[in-house]
Design a protein around this motif. Sequence first.
Motif, PDB file in Angstrom:
ATOM      1  N   ARG A 334     -44.193  35.087 -84.919  1.00 28.36           N
ATOM      2  CA  ARG A 334     -44.974  36.345 -85.562  1.00 28.36           C
ATOM      3  C   ARG A 334     -46.096  36.595 -85.084  1.00 28.36           C
ATOM      4  O   ARG A 334     -46.379  38.466 -85.404  1.00 28.36           O
ATOM      5  N   ALA A 335     -46.690  36.348 -84.076  1.00 27.47           N
ATOM      6  CA  ALA A 335     -47.963  37.085 -83.369  1.00 27.47           C
ATOM      7  C   ALA A 335     -47.482  37.606 -82.073  1.00 27.47           C
ATOM      8  O   ALA A 335     -48.538  37.923 -81.494  1.00 27.47           O
ATOM      9  N   PHE A 336     -46.226  37.551 -81.747  1.00 28.84           N
ATOM     10  CA  PHE A 336     -45.963  38.555 -80.463  1.00 28.84           C
ATOM     11  C   PHE A 336     -46.422  39.655 -80.581  1.00 28.84           C
ATOM     12  O   PHE A 336     -46.278  40.400 -81.674  1.00 28.84           O
ATOM     13  N   PRO A 337     -46.730  40.363 -79.570  1.00 25.63           N
ATOM     14  CA  PRO A 337     -46.771  39.802 -78.086  1.00 25.63           C
ATOM     15  C   PRO A 337     -47.950  39.025 -77.710  1.00 25.63           C
ATOM     16  O   PRO A 337     -48.920  39.206 -78.270  1.00 25.63           O
ATOM     17  N   LEU A 338     -47.947  37.717 -77.136  1.00 26.03           N
ATOM     18  CA  LEU A 338     -48.805  37.256 -76.378  1.00 26.03           C
ATOM     19  C   LEU A 338     -49.163  37.124 -75.171  1.00 26.03           C
ATOM     20  O   LEU A 338     -48.197  37.287 -74.371  1.00 26.03           O
ATOM     21  N   GLU A 339     -50.396  36.856 -74.541  1.00 20.19           N
ATOM     22  CA  GLU A 339     -50.657  36.512 -73.037  1.00 20.19           C
ATOM     23  C   GLU A 339     -49.766  35.649 -72.659  1.00 20.19           C
ATOM     24  O   GLU A 339     -49.304  34.559 -73.250  1.00 20.19           O
ATOM     25  N   LEU A 340     -49.331  35.612 -71.191  1.00 21.58           N
ATOM     26  CA  LEU A 340     -48.438  34.604 -70.818  1.00 21.58           C
ATOM     27  C   LEU A 340     -49.122  33.115 -70.884  1.00 21.58           C
ATOM     28  O   LEU A 340     -48.361  32.196 -70.977  1.00 21.58           O
ATOM     29  N   GLU A 341     -50.438  33.055 -70.623  1.00 24.36           N
ATOM     30  CA  GLU A 341     -51.132  31.706 -70.617  1.00 24.36           C
ATOM     31  C   GLU A 341     -50.900  31.352 -71.924  1.00 24.36           C
ATOM     32  O   GLU A 341     -50.561  30.131 -72.423  1.00 24.36           O
ATOM     33  N   GLU A 342     -51.271  32.178 -73.100  1.00 23.25           N
ATOM     34  CA  GLU A 342     -51.314  31.651 -74.316  1.00 23.25           C
ATOM     35  C   GLU A 342     -49.836  30.893 -74.826  1.00 23.25           C
ATOM     36  O   GLU A 342     -49.800  29.835 -75.470  1.00 23.25           O
ATOM     37  N   ILE A 343     -48.693  31.825 -74.397  1.00 20.19           N
ATOM     38  CA  ILE A 343     -47.394  31.415 -74.986  1.00 20.19           C
ATOM     39  C   ILE A 343     -47.059  30.440 -74.067  1.00 20.19           C
ATOM     40  O   ILE A 343     -46.202  29.368 -74.515  1.00 20.19           O
ATOM     41  N   SER A 344     -47.555  30.056 -72.883  1.00 17.95           N
ATOM     42  CA  SER A 344     -47.138  28.917 -72.226  1.00 17.95           C
ATOM     43  C   SER A 344     -47.676  27.756 -72.681  1.00 17.95           C
ATOM     44  O   SER A 344     -47.303  26.613 -72.644  1.00 17.95           O
ATOM     45  N   LEU A 345     -49.174  27.812 -73.156  1.00 17.98           N
ATOM     46  CA  LEU A 345     -49.821  26.659 -73.629  1.00 17.98           C
ATOM     47  C   LEU A 345     -49.044  26.458 -75.184  1.00 17.98           C
ATOM     48  O   LEU A 345     -49.091  25.027 -75.417  1.00 17.98           O
ATOM     49  N   GLU A 346     -48.543  27.150 -75.807  1.00 20.88           N
ATOM     50  CA  GLU A 346     -48.028  26.957 -77.167  1.00 20.88           C
ATOM     51  C   GLU A 346     -46.721  26.407 -76.742  1.00 20.88           C
ATOM     52  O   GLU A 346     -46.252  25.399 -77.380  1.00 20.88           O
ATOM     53  N   HIS A 347     -45.923  26.596 -75.731  1.00 24.89           N
ATOM     54  CA  HIS A 347     -44.795  25.915 -75.441  1.00 24.89           C
ATOM     55  C   HIS A 347     -44.913  24.442 -75.098  1.00 24.89           C
ATOM     56  O   HIS A 347     -44.150  23.678 -75.474  1.00 24.89           O
ATOM     57  N   GLN A 348     -46.112  24.420 -74.273  1.00 22.11           N
ATOM     58  CA  GLN A 348     -46.185  23.235 -73.628  1.00 22.11           C
ATOM     59  C   GLN A 348     -46.681  22.098 -74.740  1.00 22.11           C
ATOM     60  O   GLN A 348     -46.233  21.088 -74.981  1.00 22.11           O
ATOM     61  N   CYS A 349     -47.579  22.699 -75.720  1.00 25.72           N
ATOM     62  CA  CYS A 349     -47.997  22.021 -77.245  1.00 25.72           C
ATOM     63  C   CYS A 349     -46.635  21.520 -77.815  1.00 25.72           C
ATOM     64  O   CYS A 349     -46.542  20.168 -78.084  1.00 25.72           O
ATOM     65  N   PHE A 350     -45.755  22.430 -78.257  1.00 30.92           N
ATOM     66  CA  PHE A 350     -44.652  22.141 -79.175  1.00 30.92           C
ATOM     67  C   PHE A 350     -43.600  21.327 -78.276  1.00 30.92           C
ATOM     68  O   PHE A 350     -42.735  20.594 -79.011  1.00 30.92           O
ATOM     69  N   SER A 351     -43.249  21.631 -76.990  1.00 30.20           N
ATOM     70  CA  SER A 351     -42.585  20.638 -76.217  1.00 30.20           C
ATOM     71  C   SER A 351     -43.196  19.359 -76.186  1.00 30.20           C
ATOM     72  O   SER A 351     -42.065  18.595 -76.218  1.00 30.20           O
ATOM     73  N   LEU A 352     -44.203  19.110 -76.170  1.00 26.56           N
ATOM     74  CA  LEU A 352     -44.666  17.599 -76.140  1.00 26.56           C
ATOM     75  C   LEU A 352     -44.494  17.094 -77.440  1.00 26.56           C
ATOM     76  O   LEU A 352     -44.114  15.844 -77.616  1.00 26.56           O
ATOM     77  N   MET A 353     -44.737  17.872 -78.492  1.00 22.57           N
ATOM     78  CA  MET A 353     -44.383  17.419 -79.967  1.00 22.57           C
ATOM     79  C   MET A 353     -43.070  16.909 -80.089  1.00 22.57           C
ATOM     80  O   MET A 353     -42.474  16.036 -80.860  1.00 22.57           O
ATOM     81  N   ALA A 354     -42.125  17.866 -79.902  1.00 20.02           N
ATOM     82  CA  ALA A 354     -40.770  17.588 -79.798  1.00 20.02           C
ATOM     83  C   ALA A 354     -40.506  16.384 -79.067  1.00 20.02           C
ATOM     84  O   ALA A 354     -39.481  15.734 -79.609  1.00 20.02           O
ATOM     85  N   LYS A 355     -41.215  16.122 -77.740  1.00 26.59           N
ATOM     86  CA  LYS A 355     -40.555  14.954 -77.184  1.00 26.59           C
ATOM     87  C   LYS A 355     -40.999  13.765 -77.675  1.00 26.59           C
ATOM     88  O   LYS A 355     -40.423  12.616 -77.725  1.00 26.59           O
ATOM     89  N   GLN A 356     -42.222  13.899 -78.323  1.00 23.53           N
ATOM     90  CA  GLN A 356     -42.756  12.747 -79.033  1.00 23.53           C
ATOM     91  C   GLN A 356     -41.770  12.368 -80.246  1.00 23.53           C
ATOM     92  O   GLN A 356     -41.617  11.227 -80.580  1.00 23.53           O
ATOM     93  N   THR A 357     -41.417  13.274 -81.112  1.00 23.55           N
ATOM     94  CA  THR A 357     -40.505  13.216 -82.065  1.00 23.55           C
ATOM     95  C   THR A 357     -39.209  12.412 -81.630  1.00 23.55           C
ATOM     96  O   THR A 357     -38.738  11.577 -82.183  1.00 23.55           O
ATOM     97  N   PHE A 358     -38.706  12.938 -80.499  1.00 27.51           N
ATOM     98  CA  PHE A 358     -37.513  12.313 -79.919  1.00 27.51           C
ATOM     99  C   PHE A 358     -37.590  10.780 -79.490  1.00 27.51           C
ATOM    100  O   PHE A 358     -37.040  10.022 -79.886  1.00 27.51           O
ATOM    101  N   MET A 359     -38.790  10.767 -78.940  1.00 26.45           N
ATOM    102  CA  MET A 359     -39.085   9.319 -78.283  1.00 26.45           C
ATOM    103  C   MET A 359     -39.108   8.294 -79.774  1.00 26.45           C
ATOM    104  O   MET A 359     -38.923   7.028 -79.517  1.00 26.45           O
TER     105      MET A 359
END
Length: 627
Positions: A334-359
């Motif tokens: 909803r907040a797009f566009p974002l800086e590449l660094e910001e969207i990368s950090l968000e991706h990293q955060c939610f990717s980590l949460m997703a893998k924790q959920t999976f584990m």
Amino acid sequence: MDSPVCLIDTASDGKLCVQPAALQLLQQIQQPVVVVAVVGLYRTGKSYLMNRLAGKHSGFALGSTIESKTKGIWMWCVPHPTKAETTLLLLDTEGLGDVDKGDSKHDTIIFSLAVLLSSTLVFNSRGTIDNKAIEELQYVTELTEYIKVKSPDEAVDDSEFVKFFPSFIWAVRDFTLELKIDGEDATEDQYLEFALKLKTGNSVQVKNYNLPRECIRKYFPSRKCFTFPFPSHPDRVCDLESLDPVEISDRFLEVSDRFSQFIYEQSPVKLLKDGHTVTGRVLGHLAELYVNTISSGAVPCLENAVVALAQIENQAALQEALQVYQGGMEEKKRAFPLELEEISLEHQCFSLMAKQTFMIRCFRDTDGTHLTSLEEAIGQEFDRYLWDNEKASEAKCENLLSVLSEPMTERISEGFYARSGGYDLFCCDLEDTVSQYNTLAYKEVKIAEVLEKFLQQKAAVTTAILQADDKLTENDRKICEERERAVLLEQQVEVQEQTRLQLEQQMETQQRNNEEQIQQMLQQMQTELSLQQTHMQRALDCKLKEQAHMLEQGFQEQAHRMGTEIQQLQNRNRELEDRRNQELAQMMEAQEQRNNEKMEILRQQHQQQIQAINSRPRPASRSCSIQ
């Protein structure tokens, strides 16, 4: 649940079936479950005990005639009274030995299902624990015919069952004897152990006498006994549900309270063969797997059930984890566009949460198949979000340039620059537009590409204005044209440089993701290994305790045989631990290889970008002083 529902019933064709309504209820229970099942002869008051555990006076059907009231297996899910975030799941089973059925095989199947599904099994009987009562528990001698630890082709020692069977409670109802052994006061547990004492000798009679006792001792090393007196006058026992509390004997209520408190405090959470915690949802899958296997004429196999369940749960864990990632990223979209660094950090955060959920939900993904699928799905989703972010950035930049260049566009339409000195005026306006754009859009990922496209679009206009300016000599025009080409070339280099920096940022993000993922996998595998070791140690401790009892009672041959079983169990435990360590090493190696392959792709893209930048001729100067 306000009241019990039928979990397993008999269909019109005589085969057992799991009720869909019960499965839907279990699917909603994400908490660990403590599963207490009660079995016993019909009309012995099993349902009353379950109602007590649920904290209710009524619920499971009680009857006052010789007709068995409970058919199949009924369940009641209530919040656990003492364990937070845990569900107490009560299973009331069809009475064994019902005269209307006359089918001992059906009784054995019901008994076996209660064993398979529960973490604590309560056997309810009346009177005393004499030889007749133990013979009525004949089903325990047939368990190995109705339950397999591994596939039928694999030989398994009977001692393996102890790792997976529930704890055992014998509830003796309407008990009237004094608790004394050889004239000495005894506890309820001592009374049970005395009743399970083996006889010496090798005659057929002795072997028949010892067989059910040996099975109980072997399969249920964790045992407990409660002796309940008559709740009231014998004539009123059949009306137990409707009795006023003041009409029930204090002694009966005291034992009932001790029984309930023991269940609440000591009954463990249901675990799978590998030590994986069972939730309501998982228990529903187990019930379906076991019942479908029995209905097909096969014998339920714990190993096969775990393998099938792992496939179901791991696939569901993958989808749940992907939804966690998508849900988080959709919110950020909803907040797009974002800086590449910001969207990368968000991706990293939610990717980590997703893998924790999976584990948390997955198990037995030893080859990392489902985890790899999750990574690939997240990677594809991230590429899509990057594309969406770039399109949003592109649209924002284009809109910004359109607004900033609007005065200049109007002047071009009015022919303002088509005069002597018009080229310099145009260059000044263009420089001002570009300067404002770079200031306002400096965080945008598409800043350079949109500007390059804008300048390309203005190239024909620039040339026309240049040719129309009669203030310039032919030589001046040639110099200006060369500078215009240099500007466009420099902007193309700027676009490639920006792409290079973005690739470097993606490489850093990927490296952080790889490191965190390795830690997650290591932690998950160590947790599973720890659970297995705890499970196996429990079985070993029970065996050692039983062996000590055999030696104490003078059963040297049985103790020696059990010593051999203990040695075999220890060897299997070491083999399993070695195998799990090898699987962990192989899994980590495979993950490292996948991570290296991803990084290599990014490195190649980065190198190609550098080569493209270096292969372009560098512009010597700028036109129009455009910065």
